[in-house]
Design a protein around this motif. Structure first.
Motif: not given
Length: 134
Positions: A50-58
């Protein structure tokens, strides 16, 4: 008219190549964040993802705004980008579920996602997320 069509095709090609390269880099960023959080900080893989999704998405939004589509990154554009990203996630999940329902290996669904999702999301982003009206 032919000259204008060529320019549009060349520009679309440049955008798609940039989008694709950023997609590969983005995938690596996502993996590094997940692995780092799980292996170094002992965070549960689902939370790390979940954290990786947010970081990668940004990162993906910023990089594509800057290099692929060359437009100003705004919060309105990010909301559209996030919506397309979430729809893409659901398409990926659907592809896996369909492959399993057809008694195929789950990786068949993943492969279908890898083949079709970049083109679908590119077109959605080009024609909605980063479209300039006016």
């Amino acid at each position: 008219m032919v000259g204008k069509s060529r320019i549009l095709n060349r520009e679309t090609g440049r955008q798609f190549i940039g989008f694709s390269v950023i997609g590969v880099v983005n995938t690596l960023i996502h993996l590094m964040i997940v692995i780092g959080l799980v292996e170094l900080l002992s965070i549960h893989p689902a939370s790390a993802n979940g954290v990786a999704f947010i970081g990668a998405n940004l990162f993906s939004f910023w990089a594509n705004s800057r290099w692929s589509f060359r437009v100003i990154a705004t919060s309105q554009r990010y909301m559209r980008f996030l919506a397309v990203s979430i729809v893409g996630l659901f398409v990926s999940i659907l592809a896996i579920n369909v492959s399993e329902a057809l008694q195929l290996h789950y990786l068949a669904g993943v492969l279908l996602s890898f083949v079709f999702l970049p083109l679908i999301t590119f077109l959605a982003h080009r024609n909605w997320t980063w479209k300039t009206w006016g």
